[in-house]
Design a protein around this motif. Structure first.
Motif, PDB file in Angstrom:
ATOM      1  N   PRO A 184       0.852  -1.237   0.210  1.00 34.27           N
ATOM      2  CA  PRO A 184       0.062   0.089  -0.049  1.00 34.27           C
ATOM      3  C   PRO A 184       0.989   1.367  -0.042  1.00 34.27           C
ATOM      4  CG  PRO A 184      -0.776  -1.552   1.597  1.00 34.27           C
ATOM      5  CD  PRO A 184       0.368  -1.977   0.977  1.00 34.27           C
ATOM      6  N   GLY A 185       0.431   2.187  -0.993  1.00 32.65           N
ATOM      7  CA  GLY A 185       1.384   3.456  -1.028  1.00 32.65           C
ATOM      8  C   GLY A 185       2.365   3.470  -2.252  1.00 32.65           C
ATOM      9  N   ASP A 186       2.558   1.985  -2.418  1.00 36.95           N
ATOM     10  CA  ASP A 186       3.799   1.840  -3.377  1.00 36.95           C
ATOM     11  C   ASP A 186       3.137   1.712  -4.877  1.00 36.95           C
ATOM     12  OD1 ASP A 186       5.776   1.200  -5.181  1.00 36.95           O
ATOM     13  OD2 ASP A 186       6.522  -0.183  -3.910  1.00 36.95           O
ATOM     14  N   GLU A 187       3.059   2.542  -5.773  1.00 38.37           N
ATOM     15  CA  GLU A 187       2.257   2.459  -7.029  1.00 38.37           C
ATOM     16  C   GLU A 187       3.343   2.185  -8.392  1.00 38.37           C
ATOM     17  OE1 GLU A 187      -0.343   5.419  -8.062  1.00 38.37           O
ATOM     18  OE2 GLU A 187      -1.845   4.956  -6.141  1.00 38.37           O
ATOM     19  N   SER A 188       4.506   1.339  -7.968  1.00 41.16           N
ATOM     20  CA  SER A 188       5.437   1.076  -9.028  1.00 41.16           C
ATOM     21  C   SER A 188       4.641   0.673 -10.134  1.00 41.16           C
ATOM     22  CB  SER A 188       6.294  -0.027  -8.516  1.00 41.16           C
ATOM     23  OG  SER A 188       7.065   0.598  -7.534  1.00 41.16           O
ATOM     24  N   TRP A 189       3.596  -0.421  -9.740  1.00 38.24           N
ATOM     25  CA  TRP A 189       2.739  -0.541 -11.134  1.00 38.24           C
ATOM     26  C   TRP A 189       1.279  -0.798 -10.408  1.00 38.24           C
ATOM     27  CZ3 TRP A 189      -0.220  -5.161 -11.533  1.00 38.24           C
ATOM     28  CH2 TRP A 189      -0.038  -6.206 -10.839  1.00 38.24           C
ATOM     29  N   LEU A 190       0.605  -0.560 -11.267  1.00 37.27           N
ATOM     30  CA  LEU A 190      -1.055  -0.570 -11.049  1.00 37.27           C
ATOM     31  C   LEU A 190      -2.010  -1.079 -12.307  1.00 37.27           C
ATOM     32  CD1 LEU A 190      -3.004  -0.215  -8.790  1.00 37.27           C
ATOM     33  CD2 LEU A 190      -3.508   1.953  -9.667  1.00 37.27           C
ATOM     34  N   LEU A 191      -2.617  -1.994 -12.095  1.00 38.87           N
ATOM     35  CA  LEU A 191      -3.578  -2.450 -13.273  1.00 38.87           C
ATOM     36  C   LEU A 191      -5.058  -1.910 -12.952  1.00 38.87           C
ATOM     37  CD1 LEU A 191      -3.434  -4.247 -15.949  1.00 38.87           C
ATOM     38  CD2 LEU A 191      -4.486  -6.022 -14.762  1.00 38.87           C
TER      39      LEU A 191
END
Length: 766
Positions: free
Chosen positions: A169-176
């Protein structure tokens, strides 16, 4: 120069990302996100006599009307079986069997945990709808949120206006992000519609439809493709497809397009044959290699099988064939490495009982780069019998072998060999040492069909050789002190007297025999040849000793062994077959060393010194600094004189030094490097440098490789000079975890890259 990196397929009407089964599940306990838990979940565990079908409601306050609605408030908990719902407020409609809940709402079952703004549940069908939801899969990294989340009666999830990631949570290195995701809890796979992949919050891909794994369960679909460019293969695109045929079968099909060579197709089929047998079939094919003269076709076929039929029978098979000698040097095969130059073809069946065993075997070995082919074993039958305490503490053994040797070239001699060895052994063992006396009678019968050139060979040969061996060892120990530390030192001298009778064997062909190495442990063997075509006569005494230092915890910190053989007579067999150029009274002086020098420093080495001519025959040493499991710095050196170069048939001296390291720069960033230098040729022969970053949800590796290239002479190219002597490349690998990638890249495989595989030193018993 080569660039390689992984991409995801995009802009396709129907794309499926899948993953082949890994040998073992990925273990990333620090990356698993723990979902929120309400204290009321534990209240049900305190109650006794509750059935899974019972609905249990716990709250601070409640009010209810008979056969109507019930109101609950204050840390409310609804439980039925493995499903739990916690909220600040809830209303239960008993007539409609509906439950409404809101306020700090948490839904939990065996598969996942969900938080939401509110919940509407149908108790009779075990279905529910949640709005403003966040979800977590238990024991995994996968989590996300959704505007609307539906739980079906089959315990599947349907998410609308949702996203998915394996990052914390809080880490959006990758998001689909997707319009809809449907997750099948039984199949453990998710279907995604109208998805956008964001990396560092930047949209990089639109995918109309795809499937993703939410566990390690296998599913048919495309694996992550790979793309590369190189001066050797040109532009290269690989798109593997995994087919989960059945629980006991699967297949991976990989078309690999290379602009310089053509279409290279690889197929791997794996199977299980019952509970105790398994196998693998590989077929690789390149129709027209445009890189080589006359555009030849190149191929590989490989089959391996092993396992147990029942408690007594074991089977094993291995067969590999390639189109040419340089196949593994030019093409990236899934079967062998470029450093492998032998192809083994073997079929074997064995039967085991307590006192005896029987083995049937056929074998053929293809040596790449050599014109002369070894003999084929077609077939070999072995029977072995053993009886402990056969008579007055004497053990009896009987070993036998019947072998038929054939050759693919008809001009070679063929033969059948029958070898029988009855033996009597008297072992005397105790804490202070051991003494073993052994008598053998080696009886061999040959039936040969000599070629016209082999006029010295006889059609029938009977050979009878007696052998006597006496081996003893004594164990001494004493307390001692080094550097103000208490140790226990052992001294383990040993001796072996060996007598082997002489018989002229010049009328016997060489079918499977070669001279063995003379290291420390080899000095105490009772033979000097592998195979049975030559049995060296011997009248010799081997003396040696081992000393160890053990600390107060009885852990071994130092081990040193030294030994040499004294020859009372020259071996006539070695002299007659030119294995000895002149008489010798002693063997090499062989030594082995393994020591924990200081704190995290270890040393391992071996030496073979010719004391009669005062020259070294072989030296190897490695010095390791290993402060932890993930930190390594290794220095190595090896020297081997008068080694035969099979490509030129010249004698060369090998003198090479190297450095190897694997070191974490930070918790997520690793550095791995290898460097090897040829001191005789004054040139480097291999360099490997790699950086790898790995977080919970993605991994990237950047590496550089430079190494000498093995080139065998064959008929597929006009000249061996047309091939590069060295090859080099820069590689970039990228994996997004949770989208069908193969998991973490791993650091151990970086240590094994190249010509010189990492050899872990003997860390004693530390």
């Amino acid at each position: 120069m080569q660039i390689r990196y992984f991409l995801a397929l995009c802009l396709l009407p129907h794309t499926v990302f899948a993953q082949a089964p890994a040998p073992e599940a990925e273990q990333l306990p620090l990356c698993v996100v723990e979902p929120p838990v309400s204290r009321s979940f534990n209240d049900r565990e305190k109650l006794s006599g509750i059935q899974d079908t019972d609905i249990v409601i716990i709250s601070d306050n409640s009010s209810a009307a008979f056969d109507d609605k019930a109101h609950f408030s204050g840390d409310v908990s609804f439980s039925q079986g493995s499903r739990h719902i916690a909220a600040d407020q809830a209303i239960l409609d008993q007539k409609k069997q509906q439950l409404s809940a809101n306020g700090n709402l948490i839904f939990k079952d065996d598969q996942f945990t969900i938080t939401a703004e509110n919940l509407q549940a149908q108790m009779s069908s075990n279905s529910a709808t949640l709005e403003g939801a966040e979800y977590w899969f238990h024991g995994q990294q996968a989590h996300g949120d959704a505007k609307k989340l539906q739980i079906t009666s089959e315990n599947n999830l349907i998410l609308s206006g949702t996203n998915f990631t394996t990052c914390p949570p809080g880490d959006e290195s990758w998001l689909l992000e997707a319009d809809m995701i449907k997750i099948d809890s039984e199949e453990e796979w998710g279907e995604i519609w109208n998805a956008k992949l964001r990396i560092a919050d930047v949209p990089v891909m639109y995918i109309p439809y795809m499937t993703i794994p939410v566990s390690d369960k296998r599913k048919t679909g495309f694996l992550f493709p790979s793309f590369s460019t190189s001066t050797t293969n040109g532009v290269q695109l690989s798109t593997p497809y995994y087919w989960n045929i059945a629980p006991e079968y699967d297949l991976t099909f990989t078309p690999d397009v290379m602009s310089s060579r053509g279409l290279f197709v690889k197929t791997e089929f794996r199977y299980l044959a019952g509970e105790q047998q398994n196998g693998q079939l590989n077929v690789e094919y390149l129709g027209n290699d445009r890189k080589l003269f006359n555009n030849p076709e190149r191929y590989l076929f490989h089959w391996s099988h092993q396992g147990a039929i029942d408690e007594n029978w074991r089977v094993r098979a291995n067969y590999t064939d390639v189109s040419d000698n340089n196949y593994f040097n030019d093409l990236n095969s899934d079967v062998n490495r470029s450093t492998d130059n032998q192809l083994s073809r073997i079929g074997e069946a064995s039967y085991f009982e307590q006192n005896w065993d029987f083995n049937m075997r056929v074998q053929d070995i293809k040596v790449l780069g050599e014109d002369e082919r070894p003999y084929q074993v077609m077939p070999q039958l072995n029977f072995n019998y053993r009886k402990i305490n056969f008579w007055n503490a004497i053990d009896f053994r009987f070993n036998s072998e019947l072998t038929n040797f054939q050759h693919q070239d008809n001009q070679y001699t063929t033969a059948t060999r029958l070898h029988m060895v009855p033996s009597l052994t008297l072992p005397i063992q105790g804490p202070a040492g051991s003494l073993t006396s052994e008598i053998k009678l080696l009886q061999t019968q040959y039936w040969q069909a000599p070629d016209e050139k082999d006029t010295q060979l006889a059609e029938s040969v009977s050979r009878t050789i007696p052998q006597v061996r006496l081996h003893g060892q004594i164990n001494f120990e004493r307390p001692t002190t080094f550097f103000d530390s208490e140790f226990k030192q052992t001294l383990e001298p040993q001796f072996q007297y060996l007598y082997v009778g002489y018989e002229d064997q010049s009328d016997i062909g060489i079918y499977d025999t070669a001279q063995l190495q003379e290291d420390y442990f080899g000095l105490f063997r009772d033979r000097r040849f592998s195979g049975l075509d030559r049995i060296a006569d011997a009248n010799q005494l081997t003396l040696g000793f081992t000393t160890r230092f053990l600390d107060g915890n009885n852990l071994e910190k130092f081990k040193f062994s030294l030994g040499q053989t004294l020859y009372f007579e020259d071996s006539k067999v070695l002299l007659e077959n030119h294995y000895l150029q002149e008489s010798e009274s002693t063997s090499v002086l062989a030594a082995e060393l393994d020591a924990h020098l200081y704190k995290d420093w270890f040393i391992s080495g071996s030496m073979q010194h010719d004391t009669e001519n005062n020259k070294n025959k072989k030296n190897e040493v490695t010095l390791d600094f290993r402060p932890s499991k993930d930190k390594l710095l290794q220095f190595s050196y090896r020297y081997v004189p008068d080694l035969l170069n099979t490509n030129t048939n010249d004698r060369v001296n090998i003198s090479q030094a190297g450095i190897r390291t694997s070191w974490p720069i930070s918790d997520d960033l690793y550095f791995v490097g290898n460097w090897y230098y040829d001191l005789n040729e004054s040139r480097r022969i291999e360099t490997y440098t790699g950086f790898q970053y790995e977080s919970c949800c993605w991994a990237v590796r950047l590496s550089y490789h430079y190494r000498i290239k093995t080139n065998y002479d064959d008929d597929l190219s006009e000249s061996i000079d047309s091939r590069e002597e060295f090859e080099k490349g820069v590689y970039l690998n990228f994996v997004i975890k949770g989208l069908g990638g193969s998991g973490p890249l791993g650091v151990d495989d970086m240590l094994n890259e190249g010509l010189f595989n990492y050899r872990k030193p003997l860390y004693l018993r530390n």
